[in-house]
Design an enzyme around this catalytic site. Structure first.
Site, PDB file in Angstrom:
ATOM      1  N   PHE A 343       0.890  -1.165   0.000  1.00 53.35           N
ATOM      2  CA  PHE A 343       0.000   0.000   0.000  1.00 53.35           C
ATOM      3  C   PHE A 343       0.926   1.211   0.000  1.00 53.35           C
ATOM      4  CE2 PHE A 343      -2.780  -3.278   1.433  1.00 53.35           C
ATOM      5  CZ  PHE A 343      -4.059  -2.900   1.042  1.00 53.35           C
ATOM      6  N   ASP A 344       1.219   1.706  -1.177  1.00 55.66           N
ATOM      7  CA  ASP A 344       2.319   2.657  -1.300  1.00 55.66           C
ATOM      8  C   ASP A 344       1.997   4.030  -0.729  1.00 55.66           C
ATOM      9  OD1 ASP A 344       4.405   1.082  -2.618  1.00 55.66           O
ATOM     10  OD2 ASP A 344       2.954   0.875  -4.214  1.00 55.66           O
ATOM     11  N   GLY A 346      -0.405   4.335   2.048  1.00 61.96           N
ATOM     12  CA  GLY A 346      -0.622   4.136   3.469  1.00 61.96           C
ATOM     13  C   GLY A 346       0.549   3.517   4.198  1.00 61.96           C
ATOM     14  N   ASP A 347       1.301   2.623   3.546  1.00 56.82           N
ATOM     15  CA  ASP A 347       2.396   1.928   4.221  1.00 56.82           C
ATOM     16  C   ASP A 347       3.626   2.807   4.404  1.00 56.82           C
ATOM     17  OD1 ASP A 347       0.822  -0.294   4.317  1.00 56.82           O
ATOM     18  OD2 ASP A 347       1.953  -1.465   2.861  1.00 56.82           O
ATOM     19  N   GLY A 348       3.871   3.683   3.438  1.00 52.97           N
ATOM     20  CA  GLY A 348       5.086   4.487   3.511  1.00 52.97           C
ATOM     21  C   GLY A 348       4.877   5.945   3.176  1.00 52.97           C
ATOM     22  N   TYR A 428       9.594   0.714  -9.096  1.00 61.11           N
ATOM     23  CA  TYR A 428       8.602   1.369  -9.950  1.00 61.11           C
ATOM     24  C   TYR A 428       8.657   2.886  -9.824  1.00 61.11           C
ATOM     25  CZ  TYR A 428       5.680  -2.270 -12.061  1.00 61.11           C
ATOM     26  OH  TYR A 428       5.208  -3.288 -12.852  1.00 61.11           O
ATOM     27  N   GLU A 429       8.310   3.554 -10.929  1.00 66.58           N
ATOM     28  CA  GLU A 429       7.999   4.981 -10.926  1.00 66.58           C
ATOM     29  C   GLU A 429       6.534   5.166 -11.295  1.00 66.58           C
ATOM     30  OE1 GLU A 429      12.200   5.807 -10.548  1.00 66.58           O
ATOM     31  OE2 GLU A 429      11.135   4.295 -11.698  1.00 66.58           O
TER      32      GLU A 429
END
Length: 712
Positions: A343-344, A346-348, A428-429
């Site tokens: 969860f890009d 929320g996680d970080g 990823y970008e």
């Protein structure tokens, strides 16, 4: 419901030049991101409040004012006046750990009033929720792993070349069935740098290693090494099938220019974006005005760039727009890949992963860059430069018509204003952009590029769970599941959402030739969900039922057509499915509530289900007709990789277009000048290096694309 009944006409459009009037003020705007000075004030307040314990800061960011407090202030501001009595207090939200004398930690959440330097709320977060990853943890993770004897022993079993340099991508741990009883973990994907060059920029994703270290972040130690299955269709569920020399069958695959096999193309000529008179937008602080548009740009560590108080020609359209969440679940069923779900946001935090953009590279033309301020691990404010680039771009023809009787054609170009930010998440970008046009439309664009996440596969084998994109390299099947949050304010905060469908009429006496069809409308009266339906041309409209268009008699509004993209493939009851319930439907409609920004809930790291996300919001079963509502749009990109996606992936693009639907009384871009571009040249004139004065071969501009000069 009859949507045409008893609704007055909308307010008259503002006169040219009046929208966007702004009174300069030394006091920060209520929506401006915190300054370094403000962050430092908040830091001091928290350190004093938590004495004698020590504090590890995770994030200090603006706490946006309650909507009903801010709206009167914004309305006054748009009219050209500021009533200081309406200015909301300046608040900051702080996420941090309290470290006790025994080194145990408590994850805490506070709000500080910056104006008076006082903590106004304090909460110890329930232990079922784990804190998001911090920048310090992501930075330190590879060193923690490399210092582990357990990890070094695992490397020794792989018979790597003596000079090899190991590279580790930090990853969130994924879901846990019992997060309240499990430590806070991180895991890492491990690669080797090309031993042939040892270039620090070489593509290490071409040399994946068959181990995943797991770190307990509470004690900052490796607690386990997970071995990966590296077999193919016939032995894919087995471990230790890889060759004795784990990367002996791998080969370099480079994308940096100096290492690209075969070199670069030599036949590409320059294509420059030249604006000799500068840009057509103006910027005052974070306030942007362009072609009748007026809006504010925000930025925070979780969402990245946000839009606020979006108006066109003096009329409000959107209160707030942002990218709310992105989950990336991988479809390889072999353990431990059941935990490979990010969860890009929320996680970080997408904002923490943002690029500092470079002139002439990420955006072309006359560029306005926006900086932002974030907090570091000690709680101090740090300026991050150029996190947003804003520029104009020609997007082809905006509208055209040719009168075939006279031979006259009139063409207006479609110029866009692009507000863009880019994030890098290990491999990823993602390029996120808000694209404003001159016809009152706003397109929200997502581009995925970068390098696919790779894992090892034995030589000569293939796998049903991904594609072999290079020798020894398996790119696993996965999904990118996004959610955009749209808080509408169509001529005011009370709006409704409906969907229209086009259906064939029955072939009867009312449809004697069998070709007729009707348009059916369904108003979403209670919080709920809906999906795309291209077979019925399902169109969603955000309307203000209290105001009607004086021409059509229909409620003013904006429309969009959701892309019929594939949604979450994981079973709804699976761990991955439960954590991303927002990705089970394209459209969610909820009643507005302060602080509800997150499609998958506020706390996603190591969760076992979506809590406080859109699924919970709609289960309140609240009235959403002619109310203050929020639209959540989920869309997916199912990525079953190609060989052509490696070593770096060409962009995959998704766009959702929000367009006026009976909001204006005519095409709002009719007044865009129809100017002939004086720098365009004939191919023959340039390639033959000659001037062609034979006007018989060229259009004179009267019967060509731009029949009259500007202003006629």
């Amino acid at each position: 419901m009859n949507m045409l009944a008893d609704c007055p006409e909308p307010a008259t459009e503002a006169a040219p030049g009046s929208p966007g009037y702004y009174l300069p003020n030394s006091v920060p705007h209520p929506l401006d991101p915190l300054s370094t000075h403000e962050v430092d004030i908040v830091r001091g307040v928290l350190l004093g409040a938590r004495l004698p314990a020590s504090v590890i800061f995770r994030n200090i960011t603006l706490e946006e004012p309650p909507k009903m407090e801010l709206l009167p202030y914004l309305e006054y501001e748009r009219s050209g006046t500021i009533d200081e009595r309406l200015r909301p207090p300046r608040l900051a939200r702080v996420l941090y750990d309290i470290v006790a004398s025994d080194l145990s930690t408590e994850f805490c959440d506070s709000v500080v009033n910056v104006d008076i330097g006082e903590e106004v709320s304090y909460n110890v977060v329930d232990r079922q929720y784990h804190a998001p990853l911090s920048g310090d943890e992501i930075r330190d993770f590879p060193d923690i792993v490399k210092a582990s004897s357990m990890f070094q022993d695992s490397l020794n079993e792989l018979s790597l070349p003596e000079n090899v340099i190991v590279v580790i991508d930090p990853w969130m741990y994924g879901g846990c069935e019992s997060p309240e009883s499990e430590p806070r973990y991180m895991q890492g994907l491990v690669y080797a740098r090309d031993p042939g060059t040892n270039n620090p920029d070489s593509n290490h994703y071409a040399f994946p290693l068959p181990i995943i270290p797991v770190v307990d972040m509470g004690i900052r130690e490796v607690v386990r090494i997970d071995k990966l299955c590296t077999g193919g269709a016939e032995d894919g569920m087995e471990i230790d099938t890889h060759p004795p020399q784990a990367i002996g069958h791998c080969q370099p695959a480079e994308y940096i220019p100096e290492l690209v096999s075969g070199g670069l193309r030599q036949d590409l000529k320059p294509l420059n974006v030249v604006q000799p008179e500068g840009a057509s937008f103006t910027v005052t602080g974070n306030l942007v005005e362009w072609q009748k548009w007026r809006f504010r740009v925000g930025f925070n560590a979780r969402e990245g760039a946000t839009l606020h108080d979006v108006c066109y020609d003096g009329r409000s359209i959107f209160y707030r727009i942002s990218f709310s969440e992105m989950s990336v679940p991988y479809g390889d069923p072999r353990p431990p890949y059941h935990r490979k779900q990010a969860f890009d946001f929320g996680d970080g935090g997408a904002g923490r992963a943002t690029n500092s953009l470079r002139l002439g590279c990420d955006c072309l033309g006359v560029i306005k860059y926006f900086d932002t301020v974030m907090s570091d691990g000690s709680g101090k404010g740090v300026v991050i430069p150029r996190v947003i680039c804003m520029h104009e771009q020609d997007n082809g023809i905006g509208w055209k018509h040719s009168n075939y009787r006279t031979g006259r054609a009139v063409v207006a170009r479609n110029r866009l204003l692009i507000v863009q930010f880019i994030i890098t998440l290990a491999n990823y970008e993602y390029v996120f952009a808000y694209n404003f046009d001159q016809a009152g439309g706003l397109a929200i664009e997502t581009r995925a590029t970068g390098v696919v996440s790779t894992v090892p596969i034995d030589p000569g084998k293939t796998s049903p769970w991904g594609n072999v994109v290079h020798p020894g390299v398996l790119a696993q099947n996965h999904q990118h599941l996004f959610c955009i949050r749209v808080d509408p304010c169509i001529d005011g905060p009370n709006n409704s959402i409906l969907y229209e469908e086009s259906h064939a009429l029955p072939w009867d006496e009312t449809n004697p030739y069998g070709h007729g069809y009707e348009v059916r409308q369904t108003v979403i009266t209670k919080s709920g969900w809906a999906d795309a339906a291209p077979h019925h041309n399902r169109v969603f409209k955000i309307i203000n039922p209290s105001y009607c268009n004086p021409v059509s008699g229909r409620p003013v509004g904006y429309k969009f057509i959701p892309s019929p993209t594939q949604l979450m493939l994981a079973h709804p009851d699976s761990l991955m499915g439960r954590r991303a319930a927002y990705a089970m439907h394209h459209i969610w409609v909820t009643k507005y509530k302060d602080g509800e920004y997150w499609a998958a809930g506020r706390w996603t790291n190591q969760s076992n289900a979506e809590r406080g996300g859109v699924k919970d919001m709609v289960e309140r079963n609240e009235v959403t007709e002619n109310e203050d509502i929020v639209l959540w749009y989920s869309f997916g990109y199912t990525h079953n990789p190609r060989v052509e996606d490696f070593p770096v992936m060409p962009v995959e693009i998704h766009t959702i277009q929000l367009k006026p639907a009976d909001f204006f009384t005519r095409n709002p871009s009719l007044d865009v000048p129809s100017m002939k571009n004086p720098t365009s040249k004939f191919y023959e004139d340039v390639t033959e290096n000659r001037d062609n004065d034979d006007s018989s071969n060229h259009t004179n501009g009267i019967n060509g694309c731009c029949g009259v000069s500007n202003g006629v």
